[in-house]
Scaffold this motif. Sequence first.
Motif, mmCIF file in Angstrom:
data_model
loop_
_atom_site.group_PDB
_atom_site.id
_atom_site.type_symbol
_atom_site.label_atom_id
_atom_site.label_comp_id
_atom_site.label_asym_id
_atom_site.label_seq_id
_atom_site.Cartn_x
_atom_site.Cartn_y
_atom_site.Cartn_z
ATOM 1 N N PRO A 2 41.916 38.323 43.722
ATOM 2 C CA PRO A 2 40.818 37.676 43.321
ATOM 3 C C PRO A 2 41.188 37.562 41.558
ATOM 4 O O PRO A 2 40.542 38.084 40.732
ATOM 5 C CB PRO A 2 39.923 39.882 43.002
ATOM 6 N N PHE A 3 42.361 37.739 41.147
ATOM 7 C CA PHE A 3 42.760 37.292 40.077
ATOM 8 C C PHE A 3 43.022 35.861 39.418
ATOM 9 O O PHE A 3 43.178 35.087 38.798
ATOM 10 C CB PHE A 3 44.047 38.265 39.816
ATOM 11 N N GLU A 4 43.279 35.229 41.240
ATOM 12 C CA GLU A 4 43.996 33.811 40.782
ATOM 13 C C GLU A 4 41.980 32.821 40.692
ATOM 14 O O GLU A 4 41.185 33.252 41.866
ATOM 15 C CB GLU A 4 43.901 32.757 42.604
ATOM 16 N N ASP A 5 42.589 32.338 40.208
ATOM 17 C CA ASP A 5 41.344 30.810 39.066
ATOM 18 C C ASP A 5 40.662 29.842 41.109
ATOM 19 O O ASP A 5 41.466 30.110 41.764
ATOM 20 C CB ASP A 5 41.605 29.314 38.819
ATOM 21 N N PRO A 7 37.962 26.988 42.361
ATOM 22 C CA PRO A 7 37.345 26.278 41.846
ATOM 23 C C PRO A 7 35.572 26.882 42.425
ATOM 24 O O PRO A 7 34.740 27.593 43.350
ATOM 25 C CB PRO A 7 36.900 25.003 43.296
ATOM 26 N N THR A 8 34.525 26.931 41.047
ATOM 27 C CA THR A 8 33.245 27.497 41.584
ATOM 28 C C THR A 8 32.357 25.820 41.381
ATOM 29 O O THR A 8 31.140 26.484 41.600
ATOM 30 C CB THR A 8 32.465 26.980 39.770
ATOM 31 N N CYS A 15 36.738 26.240 37.469
ATOM 32 C CA CYS A 15 37.318 27.356 38.216
ATOM 33 C C CYS A 15 36.887 28.789 37.220
ATOM 34 O O CYS A 15 36.469 29.132 36.337
ATOM 35 C CB CYS A 15 38.580 27.124 38.562
ATOM 36 N N GLU A 16 36.984 29.482 38.151
ATOM 37 C CA GLU A 16 36.618 31.710 37.945
ATOM 38 C C GLU A 16 36.843 32.254 38.652
ATOM 39 O O GLU A 16 37.861 31.737 39.590
ATOM 40 C CB GLU A 16 35.303 31.412 37.413
ATOM 41 N N THR A 17 37.474 33.261 38.502
ATOM 42 C CA THR A 17 38.410 34.372 38.855
ATOM 43 C C THR A 17 37.493 34.898 39.959
ATOM 44 O O THR A 17 36.249 35.561 38.966
ATOM 45 C CB THR A 17 38.810 35.405 38.909
ATOM 46 N N ALA A 18 37.365 35.974 41.266
ATOM 47 C CA ALA A 18 36.250 36.965 41.826
ATOM 48 C C ALA A 18 36.052 38.362 40.423
ATOM 49 O O ALA A 18 34.752 38.493 40.210
ATOM 50 C CB ALA A 18 36.859 37.144 43.088
ATOM 51 N N VAL A 19 37.346 38.327 39.945
ATOM 52 C CA VAL A 19 36.616 39.016 38.994
ATOM 53 C C VAL A 19 35.804 38.895 37.914
ATOM 54 O O VAL A 19 35.509 39.876 37.412
ATOM 55 C CB VAL A 19 38.440 39.570 38.376
ATOM 56 N N LYS A 79 41.286 40.471 31.256
ATOM 57 C CA LYS A 79 41.083 40.378 29.649
ATOM 58 C C LYS A 79 39.918 39.404 29.731
ATOM 59 O O LYS A 79 38.758 39.349 28.809
ATOM 60 C CB LYS A 79 42.017 39.390 29.138
ATOM 61 N N SER A 80 39.617 37.944 30.516
ATOM 62 C CA SER A 80 38.942 37.198 30.474
ATOM 63 C C SER A 80 37.367 37.842 31.151
ATOM 64 O O SER A 80 36.211 37.691 30.657
ATOM 65 C CB SER A 80 39.080 36.102 31.245
ATOM 66 N N ALA A 81 37.335 38.203 31.703
ATOM 67 C CA ALA A 81 36.380 39.322 32.510
ATOM 68 C C ALA A 81 35.910 40.521 31.973
ATOM 69 O O ALA A 81 34.538 40.570 31.438
ATOM 70 C CB ALA A 81 36.874 39.663 33.620
#
Length: 142
Positions: A2-5, A7-8, A15-19, A79-81
């Motif tokens: 869940p920390f990997e990008d 594709p959305t 791209c976005e992470t599951a977190v 951090k992004s989340a």
Amino acid sequence: NPFEDIPTSNMSQECETAVNVGARVGPAIMLRSVVSSGREFLKTRQLSRRRDPKLQQQPESFFKTIESRENLEVKDAMKSALLTALARSFSQQQPEDLSLASVLYEEGAKLDNQDLSRLQLCIKGSKFASGTPETLDRCMMA
């Protein structure tokens, strides 16, 4: 992981992470579950790598390099989340968004001065003040 990008969209390069998705849509219990399962997954993968007979010949620096990169990926995703959750809690004034930020903080997400400045600029920005949650997400990704 869940920390990997991921594709959305098939139509774009985003791209976005599951977190980060969890920080946007909640609820807090789901986000906590995503983070804890992600950490457990990473811990298991790192341990399995170290126990792999084919890789045991590798020097310690090999493992440390890979694990350092993975740990940095976790730190950046958290951090992004957290930035997303804080900005959304400000813009939408919803307690649920602030509780998502609290979960991320409790789980170890940290912000430095540059991140706080980025958050401040995003909050002060005129587009943000009148924008939609999607505008906010674009601002935080920039």
